[in-house]
Design a protein around this motif. Sequence first.
Motif, mmCIF file in Angstrom:
data_model
loop_
_atom_site.group_PDB
_atom_site.id
_atom_site.type_symbol
_atom_site.label_atom_id
_atom_site.label_comp_id
_atom_site.label_asym_id
_atom_site.label_seq_id
_atom_site.Cartn_x
_atom_site.Cartn_y
_atom_site.Cartn_z
ATOM 1 N N PHE A 160 12.400 -21.953 18.971
ATOM 2 C CA PHE A 160 11.804 -23.124 19.618
ATOM 3 C C PHE A 160 12.277 -23.167 21.068
ATOM 4 C CE2 PHE A 160 12.178 -27.296 21.377
ATOM 5 C CZ PHE A 160 10.994 -27.921 21.037
ATOM 6 N N PRO A 161 11.375 -23.405 22.032
ATOM 7 C CA PRO A 161 9.973 -23.780 21.869
ATOM 8 C C PRO A 161 9.060 -22.585 21.618
ATOM 9 C CG PRO A 161 10.560 -23.813 24.190
ATOM 10 C CD PRO A 161 11.818 -23.503 23.442
ATOM 11 N N ASN B 196 5.100 -34.008 26.927
ATOM 12 C CA ASN B 196 6.150 -33.048 26.599
ATOM 13 C C ASN B 196 6.886 -33.441 25.323
ATOM 14 O OD1 ASN B 196 5.729 -31.294 28.767
ATOM 15 N ND2 ASN B 196 7.021 -32.495 30.132
ATOM 16 N N GLN C 113 4.660 -32.673 22.327
ATOM 17 C CA GLN C 113 4.653 -31.234 22.078
ATOM 18 C C GLN C 113 5.942 -30.792 21.379
ATOM 19 O OE1 GLN C 113 3.800 -29.011 25.628
ATOM 20 N NE2 GLN C 113 1.830 -30.005 25.977
ATOM 21 N N THR C 114 7.072 -31.310 21.838
ATOM 22 C CA THR C 114 8.355 -30.972 21.226
ATOM 23 C C THR C 114 8.355 -31.334 19.745
ATOM 24 O OG1 THR C 114 9.628 -31.223 23.263
ATOM 25 C CG2 THR C 114 10.821 -31.538 21.206
ATOM 26 N N LYS C 115 7.916 -32.536 19.429
ATOM 27 C CA LYS C 115 7.930 -32.988 18.034
ATOM 28 C C LYS C 115 6.967 -32.180 17.169
ATOM 29 C CE LYS C 115 9.210 -37.792 19.088
ATOM 30 N NZ LYS C 115 8.742 -39.211 19.040
ATOM 31 N N LEU D 209 8.447 -28.698 16.480
ATOM 32 C CA LEU D 209 9.545 -28.777 15.519
ATOM 33 C C LEU D 209 9.013 -28.951 14.105
ATOM 34 C CD1 LEU D 209 12.236 -30.977 17.315
ATOM 35 C CD2 LEU D 209 12.460 -28.586 16.648
ATOM 36 N N PRO E 192 15.863 -28.844 23.047
ATOM 37 C CA PRO E 192 14.678 -29.693 22.894
ATOM 38 C C PRO E 192 14.800 -31.034 23.607
ATOM 39 C CG PRO E 192 16.041 -29.842 20.931
ATOM 40 C CD PRO E 192 16.668 -28.791 21.812
ATOM 41 N N THR E 193 16.022 -31.487 23.879
ATOM 42 C CA THR E 193 16.209 -32.829 24.416
ATOM 43 C C THR E 193 15.783 -32.972 25.870
ATOM 44 O OG1 THR E 193 18.513 -32.246 24.899
ATOM 45 C CG2 THR E 193 18.079 -33.401 22.836
ATOM 46 N N HIS F 218 13.048 -32.721 27.144
ATOM 47 C CA HIS F 218 11.748 -33.370 27.261
ATOM 48 C C HIS F 218 11.660 -34.644 26.416
ATOM 49 C CE1 HIS F 218 10.452 -29.967 29.534
ATOM 50 N NE2 HIS F 218 10.578 -29.133 28.526
ATOM 51 N N LEU F 219 12.834 -35.163 26.009
ATOM 52 C CA LEU F 219 12.831 -36.335 25.135
ATOM 53 C C LEU F 219 13.542 -37.503 25.806
ATOM 54 C CD1 LEU F 219 13.840 -34.667 21.730
ATOM 55 C CD2 LEU F 219 11.533 -35.202 22.530
ATOM 56 N N SER G 193 22.043 -27.902 22.637
ATOM 57 C CA SER G 193 21.843 -29.188 23.306
ATOM 58 C C SER G 193 23.143 -29.577 23.988
ATOM 59 C CB SER G 193 21.428 -30.273 22.309
ATOM 60 O OG SER G 193 21.335 -31.537 22.952
#
Length: 493
Positions: free
Chosen positions: A70-71, A120, A123-125, A128, A144-145, A147-148, A170
């Motif tokens: 990921f991604p 974003n 898309q991340t969710k 996953l 991943p964080t 873009h969160l 992360s």
Amino acid sequence: MSLIQISNLTFCYDGSYDTIFENVSFQIDTDWKLGFTGRNGRGKTTFLNLLQGKYEYTGTISSSVPFDYFPFDVPDKTLDTLDAVNRICPEAELWQLNRELSLLDVSQDVLYRPFGTLSNGEQTKVLLAALFLNDNHFLLIDEPTNHLDMEARRIVGNYLNTKQGFILVSHDRAFLDRCIDHVLSINKTNIEVQKGNFSSWLQNKAMQDQYETEENAKLKKQITQLSDAAKRTAGWSDKVEKTKIGSLNSGLKPDKGYIGHKAAKMMKRAGAIEARRERAAQEKAKLLKNIETAESLSIRPLEYPKSRMAELENLCVFYGERKVCGGLSFTVSPGDRIALCGKNGCGKSSILKLLTGEKIDFTGTVQMDKNLIISYVPQDTSFLKGSLKDYAENSRIDESLFKAILRKLDFSRVQFEKDMADFSGGQKKKVLLAKSLCEQAHLYIWDEPLNFIDILSRMQIEELILAHRPTMLFVEHDSSFVDRVATRRVDFR
């Protein structure tokens, strides 16, 4: 349950100045939820690429399960999201995907929109959810964080806590604590695995560092004492030997056997002391290799003579015809450290850009002193290329100070010779932060300054801000950082 075994792993990039990994060995369980930590440039993403077989290396990596990264790349972003997901996990049923999206608080209607139109965070969710639908795969989840927003990090953290079988890169401490049960850390000289969350790992590391520091001081003192004792004993042996000559000169017949035995005994004692000293030196050499130095940073903010730096009243920001935030009012006064908080896309970065003089469509009033000096750290780092020397010159900052700050942020001198385009994401962000720390300003405006930056550097920056108390307006989704640093929050609803 099965094991991923790494044995004698050694790797360096072609033409590189230094080796990334050298004779690294450890094993991990495929049921673990691993948080992957280490300072920027240590090789976290490189290690994930090695697991995927992207580079040649020496040593062995053995695993009975395939890896998913990921991604996941979606080359054609005009595809409906459902079609994009089906290419990632063709065996998955729609009801399974909907179940995962529900857990991630994503509306099912995103499946019927082009993937490129998703935010974003969406898309991340979605990616996953798709990757976890591939049974018996071990996931490599790389930052991943970034873009969160805060709320999305909480949701995704809780989601990952219900899963198993992944390595998660992360730098968000609260996020890691929410969803991992082991820590995989790249240290200065090795990679180690430890059970627990990030906070327990950090506490254990602090205790180990303290023990090694105290043990190092004890051994250093012992080595000095043993060296002095060995010298004294050797000196006594020489004096005893000389008594043979002294006795002859005095006309007395010396007992050469006794004197020789006594001298040999003293030399043997000196040898034993030297052996103890050597053992102590060897023990000392094993210590302090993985202690991370985090020197204090400094900043020189300018004093501002007035009670208010900026005042925003009933501000509305527009993207074309769309209003992204409205009715916003707040003031910035000397000493404030204001965090702009809210979901992605609600206009936080636009407000920062507006205050730095960028042309943004808005209504309402913005009052700022024309003599106000601002230092700005943007989100984007893609424009960084060329040498650090040229960047410092073009930015009109002191090159020596700039590089000294980067050294404190764990840049090796080798990095100074590289093109900035080849830096990692965290290293590029550190370049922007170091530039800002070189600048004397009334107001420091930082837009997501911690993206990609390692945890120890985040803690350095926290301590800097708390020690020097610059006036700041910033956007950041690391809740631990905001809780410690912000004096006030402005929430975008």
